[in-house]
Design an enzyme around this catalytic site. Structure first.
Site, PDB file in Angstrom:
ATOM      1  N   GLU A 138     -19.028 -15.242 -51.368  1.00 35.93           N
ATOM      2  CA  GLU A 138     -17.650 -15.716 -51.520  1.00 35.93           C
ATOM      3  C   GLU A 138     -17.677 -17.120 -52.104  1.00 35.93           C
ATOM      4  O   GLU A 138     -18.331 -18.009 -51.582  1.00 35.93           O
ATOM      5  CB  GLU A 138     -16.930 -15.684 -50.168  1.00 35.93           C
ATOM      6  CG  GLU A 138     -15.569 -16.368 -50.135  1.00 35.93           C
ATOM      7  CD  GLU A 138     -14.585 -15.875 -51.189  1.00 35.93           C
ATOM      8  OE1 GLU A 138     -14.398 -14.656 -51.300  1.00 35.93           O
ATOM      9  OE2 GLU A 138     -14.017 -16.725 -51.930  1.00 35.93           O
ATOM     10  N   HIS A 183       1.923  -0.297 -47.529  1.00 34.14           N
ATOM     11  CA  HIS A 183       2.867   0.552 -48.258  1.00 34.14           C
ATOM     12  C   HIS A 183       2.629   2.023 -47.938  1.00 34.14           C
ATOM     13  O   HIS A 183       1.507   2.437 -47.710  1.00 34.14           O
ATOM     14  CB  HIS A 183       2.721   0.353 -49.767  1.00 34.14           C
ATOM     15  CG  HIS A 183       2.951  -1.054 -50.215  1.00 34.14           C
ATOM     16  ND1 HIS A 183       2.047  -2.053 -50.000  1.00 34.14           N
ATOM     17  CD2 HIS A 183       3.996  -1.615 -50.859  1.00 34.14           C
ATOM     18  CE1 HIS A 183       2.526  -3.186 -50.493  1.00 34.14           C
ATOM     19  NE2 HIS A 183       3.701  -2.954 -51.024  1.00 34.14           N
ATOM     20  N   ARG A 195      -2.141 -12.327 -57.920  1.00 32.55           N
ATOM     21  CA  ARG A 195      -2.484 -10.900 -57.925  1.00 32.55           C
ATOM     22  C   ARG A 195      -3.342 -10.628 -59.149  1.00 32.55           C
ATOM     23  O   ARG A 195      -2.979 -11.025 -60.254  1.00 32.55           O
ATOM     24  CB  ARG A 195      -1.236 -10.033 -58.056  1.00 32.55           C
ATOM     25  CG  ARG A 195      -0.290 -10.051 -56.897  1.00 32.55           C
ATOM     26  CD  ARG A 195       0.781  -8.984 -57.169  1.00 32.55           C
ATOM     27  NE  ARG A 195       1.897  -9.036 -56.243  1.00 32.55           N
ATOM     28  CZ  ARG A 195       2.957  -9.810 -56.389  1.00 32.55           C
ATOM     29  NH1 ARG A 195       3.035 -10.632 -57.422  1.00 32.55           N
ATOM     30  NH2 ARG A 195       3.935  -9.777 -55.526  1.00 32.55           N
ATOM     31  N   SER A 201      -1.432  -5.210 -55.593  1.00 32.43           N
ATOM     32  CA  SER A 201      -0.522  -4.407 -54.788  1.00 32.43           C
ATOM     33  C   SER A 201      -0.598  -2.931 -55.187  1.00 32.43           C
ATOM     34  O   SER A 201      -0.547  -2.635 -56.384  1.00 32.43           O
ATOM     35  CB  SER A 201       0.906  -4.911 -54.994  1.00 32.43           C
ATOM     36  OG  SER A 201       1.784  -4.143 -54.230  1.00 32.43           O
ATOM     37  N   CYS A 250      -2.162 -27.815 -30.548  1.00 29.45           N
ATOM     38  CA  CYS A 250      -0.985 -27.533 -31.383  1.00 29.45           C
ATOM     39  C   CYS A 250       0.162 -27.162 -30.459  1.00 29.45           C
ATOM     40  O   CYS A 250       0.108 -26.154 -29.777  1.00 29.45           O
ATOM     41  CB  CYS A 250      -1.289 -26.399 -32.358  1.00 29.45           C
ATOM     42  SG  CYS A 250       0.160 -25.769 -33.211  1.00 29.45           S
ATOM     43  N   CYS A 255       3.405 -26.598 -31.313  1.00 28.58           N
ATOM     44  CA  CYS A 255       4.354 -25.596 -31.820  1.00 28.58           C
ATOM     45  C   CYS A 255       3.857 -24.183 -31.522  1.00 28.58           C
ATOM     46  O   CYS A 255       4.634 -23.302 -31.208  1.00 28.58           O
ATOM     47  CB  CYS A 255       4.556 -25.742 -33.318  1.00 28.58           C
ATOM     48  SG  CYS A 255       5.081 -27.372 -33.845  1.00 28.58           S
TER      49      CYS A 255
END
Lengths: 575, 417
Positions: A123, A141, A404, A431, A494, A496
């Site tokens: 990577e 989807h 994308r 997508s 944190c 929040c």
């Protein structure tokens, strides 16, 4: 072929004008790979011409090298990295080298980890899920939208079904909430009928057209003006980052090695075989190379002289809203017929309860351009407000974009190289790439097994990965127990998102170590809330420095030159 | 899990909480401060500039000195303090759950609660700046913490967006630390901080303030290396052609503060959409009887002195409540903002007022010279006070006399005729 070329020029003239057509050259080779050259004024012309070539009958791929003043080649300094890598020499030898640590690379790594093969994932960025995989809303989807018979369609419908098992084995949040496409008038309804027919043909389970009232029974937030709705109950959503991390952690448990900040600069080949992958970290000997390099997969293909596709950046911008507005946010994804809005996302709610809008779909010339423009936000907000009234710009807490990796045939490219015997292309996975990921993993596995038929399974492959329950989701009693076991759970960093010091330390020393502020944020949510790290930012930097044994000056936002601090304000205090 | 029962729990040990705890103790309540940091003082700890305490102590003090005055009293009076302890949940029935590394989870039954959690800074996305998302974009408060408490500089050349007080103070602070401050950009056509801060922090250091100008986009992937600023018209719309790129390696955001009310929301306390804090009455009591709010959690004040005062009022209210908790149906009248008034705080006044005078706080919408404030009830207008100048950033505190008011009908406050 002559007919195809005539057809091409006719369409370019119609779309971009005669002048543009005169400045474009087309060449089609015997594999039906279309090569485009020339120079035009705008990036949109480049993209349009690429698509025209992609739609020519039988096109295998489009290599679009048309130039435009808008496009500046990114400073991907492959020669420099190659030089460094060769100087460092051989650093490892693996049966399988997977290039890319997005959802596709991670899925392939985890799927192939069941075999007795050594595997490394390379990577370029300092964390997994940094490229296209973060440019989506986590939608799984149903597959009604893809062209029947396309690889996309097959991968999407199958991948969708596989998510149930994935979420059980890998312990991530998956909500099969279903999705709607809504119609406001007869014209919209006509689109719905087309989608329905295609969905049926694509094998989408449970697809049906509901009238407005039936749809509102499932999702009360659907507007009273909606007349009909296409309902696909198999659609769902995940948090992509969580899934990629889960896949990679499980792959690592099964022996896969992940190398981050490792950029592939060149690939050596010898008698139709890829032999060595040259990276900035050194040379890696490879039995097989799988190219899952996202938007740079075309560059990787070029390295083995088998580039038959060009990838371009269809930028997607996503907008995250305050969780306070969850009651205004539909539980299931709601899209519109494509009449008033171009294709692209709509309102949904994240597994953690934040309204989440987008993504937009804007063609940009530069592969690295993931900035957010006013047009991106306008695109997302107009559509969102139309479908989800009650939420507006004031509720935005964060927005971001991703690239994308679109190609011009608008389909996935998953196939063994026709030129290199041990090289597999897994390219153009945009997508519905997230929904398709499980199926893409399996499909790639089959290609690998065909290339290497004597591959044996491991006896002790473990498909299970367990997630640590976040402190914020624990009961008061569980919290008490955790603090007793490790007092650092009692220290909230944190405010929040209620993230404890213990959780941040676990992330830093995790299987996929979080070594930057952003990586800690993605794993723990520290800094993801309303104050966006205004309070916890300095504290996270301090913990990272302490745990990594470096000075705070070394800590970065997301690797490379993204340091948070530049110098000390004072010399050491005098004693 | 540790169980406790306390008369009055003060959540937050900043200026509001400290003042509230001392007053609650004076009123005879068994009081407990819960503070998430390892020391008391809240944000005052990182405020090493002066200007605190002018109203209350008639003296220019730093934030630390101001806080220390109160901390000394807390120690003298042996008021209970739980440090390094974070409240995670409050229920409407006044149960508190808090986490502490030393004690585990605490479950506290409180007879009264004073919310004093303060406020937080607004962030970049909330003001919609486009472009990349590199390192080097920080809120003014985070910059203040890095420089004043941790000893680090987050940049060499800074652009400040927003003319809020913390941004102005950090302009001076950064200059003193050797960071070049290129300028302060403010989208509004007026400054957002106190005039004294514009004079002492910008003018004295020749730092330009660009009104009607905002940061449109941020550039570069990894570490910020420039921003584009753009001028805006009266309606705050960008004026095309006025864009300029400015090199910088730090963008400091000082774009406002918001009361921090996550806990209040968990307790289902009613929030005012304008102040973004709980709606309170003249005793600082919220919509839930026995839960009070003080300081910046209730509304963002400009002076710490006012914050402390609101804490004391809340504590007296809490004492009254603890002594007579059965007094339900406390009747109130509403206070409405009138001419040129953005909001009035508190939003309600009790019909039964025990004190002879009480303060109300307000902000105006627009700057005006030589105006008086008025209170209006049932067609009668009474002048409160004359002001040479009123400005939106500067909160106005008026002392009302109880006997001036008709406590049976609603009240409207005007700034000007």
């Amino acid at each position: 072929m002559e007919q195809a070329i005539n057809e091409f020029y006719n369409q370019v003239k119609r779309t971009c004008g005669d002048e543009v057509a005169e400045h474009v050259q087309i060449e089609i080779d015997k594999r039906n790979v279309v090569k485009l050259t020339g120079e035009v004024h705008t990036w949109q012309d480049v993209v349009d011409i690429g698509h025209i070539a992609g739609r020519l009958s039988g096109t295998k791929g489009v290599v679009n090298s048309i130039k435009t003043p808008e496009f500046q080649k990114m400073p991907n300094d492959y020669p420099a990295a190659e030089k460094t890598g060769r100087e460092k020499g051989i650093i490892g030898k693996y049966d399988i080298v997977i290039i890319g640590g997005g959802i596709t690379g991670a899925s392939i790594a985890r799927t192939l980890s069941k075999y007795n093969k050594s595997i490394v994932v390379l990577e370029k960025k300092n964390d997994v899920c940094e490229g296209a995989s973060k440019a989506n809303n986590g939608m799984i989807h149903s597959g009604y939208d893809s062209k029947t018979g396309s690889l996309k369609q097959r991968m999407c419908v199958k991948g969708n079904a596989m998510y149930t098992q994935w979420s059980k084995e890998l312990d991530f949040k998956f909500n099969r909430c279903g999705s709607f496409v809504v119609a406001f008038d007869e014209e919209d309804e006509e689109y719905l009928n087309q989608f329905y027919e295609r969905g049926k043909a694509n094998g989408v389970p449970g697809i049906e057209i509901l009238d407005g009232d039936e749809a509102r029974k499932i999702e009360p937030l659907i507007s009273p003006e909606v007349t009909k709705a296409l309902w696909t109950p198999s659609a769902g959503y995940i948090e992509t980052y969580e899934v990629v991390l889960a896949l990679m952690e499980n792959a690592i448990d099964n022996g896969v090695k992940l190398m981050t900040e490792t950029e592939v600069a060149a690939i050596d080949t010898e008698s139709q075989k890829a032999t060595q992958v040259i990276t900035n970290k050194g040379v890696i000997q490879a039995g097989c190379v799988i190219n899952a390099a996202g938007i740079y997969a075309d560059d990787i293909a070029e390295m083995v002289d088998d580039r038959f596709y060009t990838l371009h950046n269809r930028r997607g911008t996503l907008v995250l809203m305050d969780r306070k507005k969850r009651s205004f946010s539909p539980k299931c994804f709601v899209g519109t017929a494509p009449k008033n809005f171009t294709k692209g996302g709509g309102p949904m709610t994240t597994p953690d309860g934040n309204p989440f809008w987008g993504p937009s779909a804007i063609e940009v010339a530069n592969k690295e351009d993931v900035g957010v423009s006013p047009q991106d936000i306008q695109f997302v907000m107009e559509k969102g407000k139309h479908l989800s009234p009650g939420i507006n710009e004031k509720d935005i807490i964060r927005f971001f974009s991703g690239a994308r990796p679109a190609n011009y045939i608008e389909d996935f490219i998953i196939e063994p190289s026709e030129k290199i015997d041990n090289f597999i292309h897994v390219a153009g996975i945009q997508s519905p790439g997230v929904a398709s990921a499980p199926a893409v993993g399996e499909y790639t596995e089959q290609i690998y097994l065909n290339l290497f038929p004597n591959t044996k399974r491991k006896e002790n492959w473990n498909p299970i990965r367990k997630k640590q329950k976040p402190f914020r989701e624990c009961t008061q009693e569980e919290r008490d127990q955790l603090i007793k076991e490790d007092p650092k759970y009692g220290h909230i960093i944190c405010r929040c998102e209620t993230v404890t010091e213990a959780e941040i330390i676990r992330a830093i020393h995790g299987k996929v170590p979080a070594t930057t502020v952003d990586a800690v944020k993605r794993r723990t949510r520290a800094g993801m809330g309303r104050c966006q790290a205004g309070f916890c930012g300095p504290r996270v930097v301090e913990i990272l420095a302490r745990e990594l044994g470096v000075d705070s000056l070394e800590i970065t936002k997301n690797g490379g030159d993204s340091r948070i601090l530049v110098s000390k304000s004072r010399k050491e205090p005098e004693k | 899990m540790i169980e406790k029962k306390v008369d009055c729990v003060v959540i937050g040990g900043g200026p509001a909480g400290l003042a509230a705890a001392i007053e609650a103790d004076k009123q005879g309540l068994d009081t407990l401060i819960i503070e998430r940091d390892v020391t008391l003082g809240g944000i005052l700890q990182q405020c090493i500039h002066d200007g605190f305490g002018l109203d209350r102590f008639k003296k220019r003090m730093t934030g630390g000195q101001y806080a220390q005055r109160f901390i000394d009293v807390i120690k003298e009076r042996k008021i209970n303090v739980l440090l390094n302890t974070m409240v995670l949940d409050i229920t409407p029935s006044k149960e508190i759950y808090a986490s502490s590394p030393d004690e585990g989870m605490l479950h506290i039954n409180a007879k009264s609660i004073i919310l004093a959690m303060g406020c937080r800074e607004r962030t970049r996305s909330q003001v919609l700046i486009y472009g990349d998302r590199p390192a080097g974009v920080l809120t003014a408060g985070a910059v203040q913490r890095y420089i004043n408490m941790e000893g680090y500089l987050p940049g060499k050349k800074a652009v400040i967006l927003g003319s809020g007080d913390i941004g102005l103070i950090m302009a001076r602070r950064m200059t003193l630390e050797g960071i070049k401050v290129e300028g302060v950009y403010e989208i509004m056509h007026r400054q957002n901080g106190l005039t004294r801060n514009v004079v002492q922090c910008l003018k004295d250091y020749n730092i330009p303030l660009h009104l009607g100008t905002t940061v449109k986009s941020i550039h570069d992937k990894k570490r910020i290396h420039s921003v584009t600023v753009v001028e805006v018209d009266k309606n705050l719309k960008e004026i095309p052609g006025t864009e300029r790129d400015i090199d910088c390696d730090l963008l400091v955001l000082s774009v406002g503060l918001i009361p921090e009310n996550e806990l209040s929301e968990k307790a289902q306390i009613e929030i005012d959409p304008v102040t973004k804090g709980p709606i309170v009455d003249s005793d600082m009591m919220t919509s839930i009887p026995g839960i009070f709010a003080a300081g910046n959690v209730a509304t963002v004040f400009d002076l710490v002195d006012y914050v402390s005062q609101s804490g004391e009022i809340a504590a007296r209210g809490a004492a009254k409540y603890v002594k007579h908790p059965k007094e339900e149906n406390i009747e109130t009248i509403d206070v409405h903002p009138g001419n040129n008034v953005a909001f009035v705080f508190p939003q309600k006044i009790r019909k039964k007022m025990e004190s002879e005078t009480f303060p109300i706080f307000m902000r105006v919408k627009n700057e005006a010279c030589n105006v008086a404030t008025y209170l209006e009830q049932g067609g009668n207008k009474i002048k409160i006070k004359k002001h040479l100048i009123v400005k939106p950033p500067e909160m106005i505190r008026e002392i009302l006399k109880t006997n001036q008011l008709d406590l049976s009908s609603d009240l409207t406050i005007h700034a000007g005729e």
